[in-house]
Write a protein that holds these residues in place. Structure first.
Motif, PDB file in Angstrom:
ATOM      1  N   ARG A 158       0.837  -1.221   0.000  1.00  0.00           N
ATOM      2  CA  ARG A 158       0.000   0.000   0.000  1.00  0.00           C
ATOM      3  C   ARG A 158       0.864   1.260   0.000  1.00  0.00           C
ATOM      4  O   ARG A 158       0.703   2.144  -0.837  1.00  0.00           O
ATOM      5  CB  ARG A 158      -0.916  -0.012   1.234  1.00  0.00           C
ATOM      6  N   ILE A 159       1.805   1.355   0.971  1.00  0.00           N
ATOM      7  CA  ILE A 159       2.597   2.585   1.099  1.00  0.00           C
ATOM      8  C   ILE A 159       3.583   2.704  -0.067  1.00  0.00           C
ATOM      9  O   ILE A 159       3.721   3.779  -0.668  1.00  0.00           O
ATOM     10  CB  ILE A 159       3.313   2.641   2.467  1.00  0.00           C
ATOM     11  N   ARG A 179       7.872  -9.451  -3.333  1.00  0.00           N
ATOM     12  CA  ARG A 179       7.875 -10.909  -3.384  1.00  0.00           C
ATOM     13  C   ARG A 179       6.835 -11.411  -4.367  1.00  0.00           C
ATOM     14  O   ARG A 179       7.079 -12.255  -5.202  1.00  0.00           O
ATOM     15  CB  ARG A 179       7.540 -11.477  -2.008  1.00  0.00           C
ATOM     16  N   SER A 180       5.621 -10.889  -4.230  1.00  0.00           N
ATOM     17  CA  SER A 180       4.531 -11.437  -5.039  1.00  0.00           C
ATOM     18  C   SER A 180       3.856 -10.308  -5.796  1.00  0.00           C
ATOM     19  O   SER A 180       4.014  -9.143  -5.449  1.00  0.00           O
ATOM     20  CB  SER A 180       3.510 -12.097  -4.121  1.00  0.00           C
ATOM     21  N   ARG A 182       0.694  -8.290  -6.380  1.00  0.00           N
ATOM     22  CA  ARG A 182      -0.538  -8.113  -5.615  1.00  0.00           C
ATOM     23  C   ARG A 182      -1.384  -7.028  -6.252  1.00  0.00           C
ATOM     24  O   ARG A 182      -1.002  -6.400  -7.216  1.00  0.00           O
ATOM     25  CB  ARG A 182      -0.218  -7.724  -4.176  1.00  0.00           C
ATOM     26  N   ASP A 266      13.034   7.417   9.554  1.00  0.00           N
ATOM     27  CA  ASP A 266      11.940   7.690  10.485  1.00  0.00           C
ATOM     28  C   ASP A 266      11.888   6.612  11.562  1.00  0.00           C
ATOM     29  O   ASP A 266      11.160   6.739  12.543  1.00  0.00           O
ATOM     30  CB  ASP A 266      10.609   7.714   9.708  1.00  0.00           C
TER      31      ASP A 266
END
Ligand code: NAP
Ligand code: GLV
Ligand code: GLV
Length: 328
Positions: A158-159, A179-180, A182, A266
């Motif tokens: 997502r990020i 890795r995959s 998505r 961060d």
């Protein structure tokens, strides 16, 4: 009906606490300093639910001593602080707060990319320290261009995907390793031309390498001495994932010797970072106190999401953001 007991390990934003206090017999840890292991056990011993922060180490021996526990509602997307395997074995639901913090964390990742590339924080220190004595310096504080550079994203979730989308306005070439394949890969706009490559190619060709994998046994020290040596000496490394994904000692050596131009961090191996950490002595690293998701609106949304997960789990419904659905 008697209200169920829950323990909230720190004051989270009111929008979430309000729901929790209405619904449950809630005790909230009011101190700024986190509760110790013993204090978590003491406060949580009668509780069916616990709201945790990423800084609370919810290990097997803590879970073991919370006999009534049915749900651990994490106020974060990452949950590497929780012994998920043990919680699952005990049939305890674990929830997190994915999605709602994606854009905010991607924004902060970009703040670090820009700050490290253009030496923004270092330049601010330069002004404040009274070093700016000549009006304009032809070679003062030269950094590297972001526009047109190659951005390497490790972990296109997502990020990672949200960071990629922001690169569009800077005409960057985008490489990623994952890795995959998505959904997030597919949701990247075609015109970004993001290219999936192996780690080696990504490290060798990127001007900016940014990390967006979760911390797992597989990703611990994913970036170490060997990987740093593959990067361009002019490159920058940005980490808003989890500290232990990078071998901090190797990173320090690479930054100190200018084997790597700069870094923006961060997250750290140990949080808060120790004041005697050698990283604090370097000019070419920007250090932030784990504030990736820290916008007022996002933290409030996370608090509500966390409360809804807790409410659902303790009322026997399926929580919207369950991490271990196999326990249901
Ligand atoms: P996500 O959507 O699950 O994305 C993680 C990505 O990493 C997935 O694409 C996953 O791919 C990939 N991945 C996992 N293991 C990998 C490996 N060994 N090698 C390569 N890729 C791997 O998670 P997210 O919401 O983007 O969040 C990512 C992480 O950011 C969180 O876990 C958290 O630690 C951190 N975070 C930090 C802050 C902050 O304040 N600094 C804020 C939010 C999140 P697969 O499909 O292969 O699993
Ligand atoms: C923050 O680091 C998170 O995982 O939400
Ligand atoms: C800089 O300020 C310039 O005018 O080039």
């Amino acid at each position: 009906m008697l209200k169920k007991h829950v323990f909230v390990t720190r004051k989270i934003p009111m929008d979430g606490l309000r729901i929790i206090k209405q619904e449950f017999h809630a005790s909230v840890w009011e101190n700024e300093m986190p509760p110790s292991k013993e204090q978590i056990i003491e406060n949580g011993k009668d509780c069916e639910g616990i709201v945790t922060l990423l800084s609370d180490p919810i290990s097997a021996d803590i879970i073991e001593r919370l006999p009534n526990l049915r749900v651990i509602a994490q106020y974060a997307v990452g949950y590497d602080n929780i012994d998920l395997k043990y919680a699952t074995k005990r049939g305890i639901i674990v929830t997190n707060t994915p999605g709602v913090l994606t854009e905010t964390t991607a924004d902060l990742t970009w703040a670090l990319i820009m700050a490290a590339s253009r030496r923004i924080v270092e330049a601010d220190r330069y002004v404040r320290r009274g070093n700016w004595r000549v009006a304009w310096g032809p070679e003062l504080l030269l950094g590297s261009d972001i526009h047109g550079a190659t951005l390497g994203i490790i972990g296109l979730g997502r990020i990672g995907a949200a960071v990629a989308r922001r690169a569009c306005g800077f005409d960057m070439k985008i490489l990623y390793s994952s890795r995959s394949t998505r959904e997030s890969d597919k949701s990247l706009p075609e015109n970004l031309g993001a290219q999936r490559v192996d780690m080696d190619t990504l490290l060798r060709e990127s001007d900016v390498v940014t990390l967006h994998v979760p911390l797992t046994p597989e990703t611990r020290h994913l970036i170490g001495k060997v990987e740093l040596a593959k990067m361009k000496p002019s490159a920058i490394l940005v980490n808003t994932s989890r500290g232990p994904v990078v071998d901090e000692e190797a990173l320090y050596q690479a930054l100190r010797s200018k084997r790597l131009a700069a870094a923006g961090l961060d997250v750290f191996a140990e949080e808060p970072i120790r004041l005697d950490s050698p990283l604090l002595e370097l000019e070419n690293v920007v250090l932030l106190p784990h504030i990736g998701s820290a916008s007022t609106r996002t933290r409030s949304t996370m608090a509500k999401m966390c409360a809804e997960n807790l409410r659902a789990a303790l009322s026997g419904a399926r929580p919207p953001n369950i991490v271990n659905p196999e326990v249901l």
